[in-house]
Write a protein that holds these residues in place. Structure first.
Motif, PDB file in Angstrom:
ATOM      1  N   LEU A 143       0.832  -1.209   0.000  1.00  0.00           N
ATOM      2  CA  LEU A 143       0.000   0.000   0.000  1.00  0.00           C
ATOM      3  C   LEU A 143       0.860   1.251   0.000  1.00  0.00           C
ATOM      4  CD1 LEU A 143      -2.779   1.418   0.257  1.00  0.00           C
ATOM      5  CD2 LEU A 143      -2.507   1.269   2.728  1.00  0.00           C
ATOM      6  N   LEU A 144       1.967   1.208   0.760  1.00  0.00           N
ATOM      7  CA  LEU A 144       2.703   2.445   1.015  1.00  0.00           C
ATOM      8  C   LEU A 144       3.924   2.663   0.115  1.00  0.00           C
ATOM      9  CD1 LEU A 144       2.535   2.429   4.917  1.00  0.00           C
ATOM     10  CD2 LEU A 144       1.023   3.589   3.314  1.00  0.00           C
ATOM     11  N   ILE A 186     -11.006 -16.593   8.426  1.00  0.00           N
ATOM     12  CA  ILE A 186     -11.153 -15.319   9.131  1.00  0.00           C
ATOM     13  C   ILE A 186      -9.831 -14.560   9.122  1.00  0.00           C
ATOM     14  CG2 ILE A 186     -11.497 -14.315  11.430  1.00  0.00           C
ATOM     15  CD1 ILE A 186     -13.689 -16.432  11.881  1.00  0.00           C
ATOM     16  N   SER A 187      -8.727 -15.261   9.359  1.00  0.00           N
ATOM     17  CA  SER A 187      -7.408 -14.613   9.365  1.00  0.00           C
ATOM     18  C   SER A 187      -7.060 -14.072   7.990  1.00  0.00           C
ATOM     19  CB  SER A 187      -6.328 -15.591   9.817  1.00  0.00           C
ATOM     20  OG  SER A 187      -6.677 -16.171  11.053  1.00  0.00           O
ATOM     21  N   TYR A 188      -7.487 -14.755   6.929  1.00  0.00           N
ATOM     22  CA  TYR A 188      -7.174 -14.346   5.564  1.00  0.00           C
ATOM     23  C   TYR A 188      -8.134 -13.305   5.009  1.00  0.00           C
ATOM     24  CZ  TYR A 188      -3.306 -17.533   4.875  1.00  0.00           C
ATOM     25  OH  TYR A 188      -2.079 -18.151   4.975  1.00  0.00           O
ATOM     26  N   GLY A 189      -9.134 -12.919   5.819  1.00  0.00           N
ATOM     27  CA  GLY A 189     -10.071 -11.872   5.397  1.00  0.00           C
ATOM     28  C   GLY A 189      -9.355 -10.622   4.918  1.00  0.00           C
ATOM     29  N   VAL A 190      -8.176 -10.383   5.479  1.00  0.00           N
ATOM     30  CA  VAL A 190      -7.386  -9.216   5.098  1.00  0.00           C
ATOM     31  C   VAL A 190      -7.103  -9.215   3.590  1.00  0.00           C
ATOM     32  CG1 VAL A 190      -5.159 -10.341   5.658  1.00  0.00           C
ATOM     33  CG2 VAL A 190      -5.345  -7.853   5.713  1.00  0.00           C
ATOM     34  N   LEU A 191      -6.981 -10.410   2.987  1.00  0.00           N
ATOM     35  CA  LEU A 191      -6.739 -10.503   1.546  1.00  0.00           C
ATOM     36  C   LEU A 191      -8.012 -10.223   0.751  1.00  0.00           C
ATOM     37  CD1 LEU A 191      -4.605 -13.721   0.884  1.00  0.00           C
ATOM     38  CD2 LEU A 191      -3.866 -11.337   0.924  1.00  0.00           C
ATOM     39  N   ALA A 192      -9.108 -10.800   1.229  1.00  0.00           N
ATOM     40  CA  ALA A 192     -10.347 -10.750   0.459  1.00  0.00           C
ATOM     41  C   ALA A 192     -10.905  -9.348   0.341  1.00  0.00           C
ATOM     42  CB  ALA A 192     -11.399 -11.661   1.095  1.00  0.00           C
ATOM     43  N   TYR A 193     -10.675  -8.521   1.364  1.00  0.00           N
ATOM     44  CA  TYR A 193     -11.261  -7.180   1.339  1.00  0.00           C
ATOM     45  C   TYR A 193     -10.203  -6.086   1.367  1.00  0.00           C
ATOM     46  CZ  TYR A 193     -14.208  -3.213   2.533  1.00  0.00           C
ATOM     47  OH  TYR A 193     -14.825  -1.986   2.535  1.00  0.00           O
ATOM     48  N   TRP A 194      -9.348  -6.065   2.357  1.00  0.00           N
ATOM     49  CA  TRP A 194      -8.397  -4.976   2.511  1.00  0.00           C
ATOM     50  C   TRP A 194      -7.373  -4.948   1.382  1.00  0.00           C
ATOM     51  CZ3 TRP A 194     -11.199  -6.912   6.331  1.00  0.00           C
ATOM     52  CH2 TRP A 194     -11.764  -6.006   7.234  1.00  0.00           C
ATOM     53  N   PHE A 195      -6.846  -6.126   1.038  1.00  0.00           N
ATOM     54  CA  PHE A 195      -5.860  -6.158  -0.026  1.00  0.00           C
ATOM     55  C   PHE A 195      -6.486  -5.751  -1.359  1.00  0.00           C
ATOM     56  CE2 PHE A 195      -1.878  -6.970  -1.821  1.00  0.00           C
ATOM     57  CZ  PHE A 195      -2.070  -7.595  -3.042  1.00  0.00           C
ATOM     58  N   LYS A 196      -7.711  -6.214  -1.610  1.00  0.00           N
ATOM     59  CA  LYS A 196      -8.407  -5.842  -2.858  1.00  0.00           C
ATOM     60  C   LYS A 196      -8.579  -4.324  -2.924  1.00  0.00           C
ATOM     61  CE  LYS A 196      -9.637  -8.303  -5.556  1.00  0.00           C
ATOM     62  NZ  LYS A 196      -8.739  -8.627  -6.687  1.00  0.00           N
ATOM     63  N   ASN A 197      -8.870  -3.698  -1.794  1.00  0.00           N
ATOM     64  CA  ASN A 197      -9.020  -2.238  -1.774  1.00  0.00           C
ATOM     65  C   ASN A 197      -7.689  -1.529  -1.966  1.00  0.00           C
ATOM     66  OD1 ASN A 197     -11.812  -1.713  -1.575  1.00  0.00           O
ATOM     67  ND2 ASN A 197     -11.775  -2.456   0.519  1.00  0.00           N
ATOM     68  N   MET A 198      -6.612  -2.128  -1.434  1.00  0.00           N
ATOM     69  CA  MET A 198      -5.287  -1.546  -1.636  1.00  0.00           C
ATOM     70  C   MET A 198      -4.966  -1.536  -3.124  1.00  0.00           C
ATOM     71  SD  MET A 198      -2.871  -3.275   1.231  1.00  0.00           S
ATOM     72  CE  MET A 198      -3.289  -3.209   2.952  1.00  0.00           C
ATOM     73  N   GLU A 199      -5.273  -2.639  -3.806  1.00  0.00           N
ATOM     74  CA  GLU A 199      -5.023  -2.726  -5.247  1.00  0.00           C
ATOM     75  C   GLU A 199      -5.740  -1.589  -5.962  1.00  0.00           C
ATOM     76  OE1 GLU A 199      -4.504  -7.443  -6.361  1.00  0.00           O
ATOM     77  OE2 GLU A 199      -6.528  -6.670  -6.086  1.00  0.00           O
ATOM     78  N   GLU A 200      -6.986  -1.329  -5.552  1.00  0.00           N
ATOM     79  CA  GLU A 200      -7.799  -0.261  -6.123  1.00  0.00           C
ATOM     80  C   GLU A 200      -7.155   1.094  -5.852  1.00  0.00           C
ATOM     81  OE1 GLU A 200     -11.120  -0.945  -7.384  1.00  0.00           O
ATOM     82  OE2 GLU A 200     -11.195   1.156  -8.021  1.00  0.00           O
ATOM     83  N   ALA A 201      -6.692   1.279  -4.595  1.00  0.00           N
ATOM     84  CA  ALA A 201      -6.140   2.569  -4.173  1.00  0.00           C
ATOM     85  C   ALA A 201      -4.864   2.915  -4.934  1.00  0.00           C
ATOM     86  CB  ALA A 201      -5.886   2.571  -2.672  1.00  0.00           C
ATOM     87  N   ILE A 202      -4.024   1.903  -5.262  1.00  0.00           N
ATOM     88  CA  ILE A 202      -2.762   2.215  -5.934  1.00  0.00           C
ATOM     89  C   ILE A 202      -2.776   1.810  -7.404  1.00  0.00           C
ATOM     90  CG2 ILE A 202      -1.501   1.979  -3.768  1.00  0.00           C
ATOM     91  CD1 ILE A 202      -0.320  -0.602  -4.788  1.00  0.00           C
ATOM     92  N   ASP A 203      -3.898   1.249  -7.843  1.00  0.00           N
ATOM     93  CA  ASP A 203      -4.083   0.877  -9.248  1.00  0.00           C
ATOM     94  C   ASP A 203      -3.062  -0.160  -9.717  1.00  0.00           C
ATOM     95  OD1 ASP A 203      -4.394   2.601 -12.453  1.00  0.00           O
ATOM     96  OD2 ASP A 203      -5.515   0.936 -11.574  1.00  0.00           O
ATOM     97  N   TYR A 241      -9.788   6.305   3.018  1.00  0.00           N
ATOM     98  CA  TYR A 241      -8.854   6.171   4.135  1.00  0.00           C
ATOM     99  C   TYR A 241      -7.506   5.680   3.655  1.00  0.00           C
ATOM    100  CZ  TYR A 241      -6.884   4.379   8.495  1.00  0.00           C
ATOM    101  OH  TYR A 241      -6.061   4.105   9.559  1.00  0.00           O
ATOM    102  N   MET A 242      -7.506   4.668   2.771  1.00  0.00           N
ATOM    103  CA  MET A 242      -6.250   4.116   2.257  1.00  0.00           C
ATOM    104  C   MET A 242      -5.509   5.144   1.419  1.00  0.00           C
ATOM    105  SD  MET A 242      -7.045   0.192   1.288  1.00  0.00           S
ATOM    106  CE  MET A 242      -7.160  -1.055   2.559  1.00  0.00           C
ATOM    107  N   ARG A 243      -6.269   5.899   0.622  1.00  0.00           N
ATOM    108  CA  ARG A 243      -5.621   6.907  -0.226  1.00  0.00           C
ATOM    109  C   ARG A 243      -4.980   7.985   0.638  1.00  0.00           C
ATOM    110  NH1 ARG A 243     -10.227   6.076  -4.447  1.00  0.00           N
ATOM    111  NH2 ARG A 243      -9.091   4.809  -5.959  1.00  0.00           N
ATOM    112  N   ARG A 244      -5.669   8.350   1.737  1.00  0.00           N
ATOM    113  CA  ARG A 244      -5.125   9.355   2.661  1.00  0.00           C
ATOM    114  C   ARG A 244      -3.827   8.846   3.288  1.00  0.00           C
ATOM    115  NH1 ARG A 244     -10.237  10.272   4.555  1.00  0.00           N
ATOM    116  NH2 ARG A 244      -9.873   9.065   6.443  1.00  0.00           N
TER     117      ARG A 244
END
Lengths: 256, 235
Positions: A143-144, A186-203, A241-244
């Motif tokens: 992300l960063l 449940i532990s891998y939820g970070v991939l299913a949602y947060w990581f997908k959004n990170m991909e969106e945020a940084i294209d 939030y991620m973009r910020r």
């Protein structure tokens, strides 16, 4: 929000908190019924792991939203070592670290078990949970990372990790837990949602049906599970939030 | 055949604290095992790469045809497959969570801070590394006070999960004390832990697998010179 710390009445067995202060005295019989509170943060994948587990177990709890730049006195008291969310407080006793909280929840409320009962299968589940925990820093870097070269390298590291997960962890199963989700999912939820959004945020796309078909399908199936779908942060709010966060990091890099 | 009767092997090295954890746990349960020693300083063997393809690390517990990796996961596995006394983990979920919390702290923060002392370049860096490490020791001294409830070990009357998770690092802690010239466990700052360390090292399940400090220090020197690309010392 007013937070009331209820002190249970005295009984034989004392549960000392991790951090030295005997906050509460609980009898084993009243344990499962004792008050449950969760200190969390709306955007945090770690907070959400705990929410999902509590919901699956049907455990009532009070949710306390922490303002991370201004952490509450209670949070700092409950987690003096890391000063982080999530913290689960059960009958006045705090437990920190999301993965430790997950096992605690599964052991305290053993109906709807979220880990295999066979010791080897359980060890394998724990192995894969540990794997995604160990990879946390590369997702954050994803992300960063700012320079093209850095981004390329991190994307490559992420792809390599995801390929191992798909090949050796998930295989051909619908979920890591088989037909239904378990603590690994449940532990891998970070991939299913947060990581997908990170991909969106940084294209930059890494988790794609073309490169990781089984893991992509898993992510889709996971997001469609009702308890997950109904307990997820608002997507637009999350992206903003991620973009910020990225902008802040880029600005810091430029000021160096 | 009963699961607990299948052949048990541990793939590891005598010097690794993580491998020690697996061996102590098996010793506690009086389980016979074959110790397959790897010579990691010569590279990773085919056997290791096959047994732990994801991380390529020791220890690996080989139980029948099953391969279990990651030292703390191995310890919990051993406790579950051989559930007879003594128990390694407490039966109460809150006690288990506390033990797991501190074990994770040891692996994620404390042991890396100890290694930083060894890698520190110059006096200032070394001082900073030692200060950081000692902060951790103070936390652990306090945690010991709370976990032990007046008993000799974190686990109570007998060694348990957290004793194993922490005690395995004592050999390398002593080597770090020798090479840095500083007493890290001291009567002044960590009086309870000093006594706990003696008790732990004398435990029947521990004493034969705790490496001798001098031997470990020599080994550390050998590894360091290999890393620097020097010729091995003449024996």
């Amino acid at each position: 929000m007013t937070i009331n710390l209820n002190v249970e009445t005295c009984s034989p067995r004392i549960s000392a908190s991790i951090y030295g202060n005997r906050l509460c005295i609980l009898s084993s019989t009243s344990k499962a019924m004792a008050e449950v509170k969760l200190h969390g943060f709306w955007a945090s994948p770690f907070s959400h792991r705990v929410i999902w587990a509590l919901k699956i177990k049907g455990v009532d709890y009070e949710y306390i939203e922490e303002d991370l730049p201004n952490k509450s006195e209670l949070l700092l008291k409950y987690n003096p070592v890391y000063k982080k969310i999530p913290v689960l407080v059960h009958g006045g006793n705090p437990i920190a670290e999301s993965l430790i909280i997950l096992e605690y929840i599964d052991e305290t409320w053993p109906h709807n078990p979220l880990l295999p009962s066979d010791p080897y299968e359980k060890a394998m589940a724990r192995f894969w949970i540990q794997f995604v925990a160990d990879k946390g820093s590369i997702f954050r870097s994803f992300l960063l990372s700012t320079s093209g070269e850095d981004q390329e390298k991190v994307a490559k590291d992420v792809l390599e990790a995801l390929k191992i997960i798909e090949e050796k962890g998930l295989g051909d199963k619908k979920f890591f837990g088989g037909d239904t989700i378990n603590l690994v999912d449940i532990s891998y939820g970070v991939l299913a949602y947060w990581f997908k959004n990170m991909e969106e945020a940084i294209d930059i796309k890494v988790l794609e049906p073309t490169t990781l078909p089984r893991l992509s399908r898993w992510a889709q199936n996971f997001m469609e599970v009702p308890v997950i779908r109904e307990n997820i942060p608002d997507r637009d709010k999350m992206l903003a939030y991620m973009r910020r966060m990225r902008e802040k990091t880029v600005a810091q890099q430029l000021n160096k | 055949m009963e699961k607990s009767d299948l052949k048990v092997k541990v793939l590891g090295t005598w010097s690794s604290p993580f491998v020690m954890r697996a061996r102590i746990a098996l010793n506690m349960k009086s389980v016979n095992y074959e110790f397959l020693q790897e010579r990691l300083w010569e590279g990773k063997s085919e056997r290791l790469l096959k047994s732990n393809p994801v991380h390529k690390k020791v220890p690996v517990l080989i139980h029948g045809d099953k391969l279990i990796c990651e030292s703390l996961i191995i310890v919990e596995y051993i406790d579950e497959v051989w559930p007879s006394a003594p128990s390694i983990l407490h039966s109460d979920p809150n006690e288990r969570a506390i033990a797991r919390f501190w074990a994770a702290y040891l692996d994620d923060k404390w042991f890396p801070s100890m290694r930083s002392i060894g890698f520190a370049r110059g006096e200032d860096e070394k001082k900073a590394a030692i200060a950081e490490f000692e902060k951790g020791l103070v936390l652990l001294e306090k945690a010991f006070g709370n976990c032990r409830k007046g008993k000799p070990f974190f686990g109570g009357d007998q060694i348990g999960y957290l004793d194993i998770a922490f005690g395995c690092f004592l050999g390398w802690l002593r080597v770090t004390e020798t090479t840095s010239g500083i007493k890290l466990l001291s009567e002044a700052k960590t009086p309870a832990l000093i006594n706990w360390a003696h008790r732990f090292c004398s435990d029947a399940a521990v004493k034969d697998v705790m490496p001798d400090t001098e031997k470990l220090a020599e080994f550390a020197k050998m590894i360091a010179s290999k890393r620097r690309g020097e010729a091995p010392p003449k024996s």
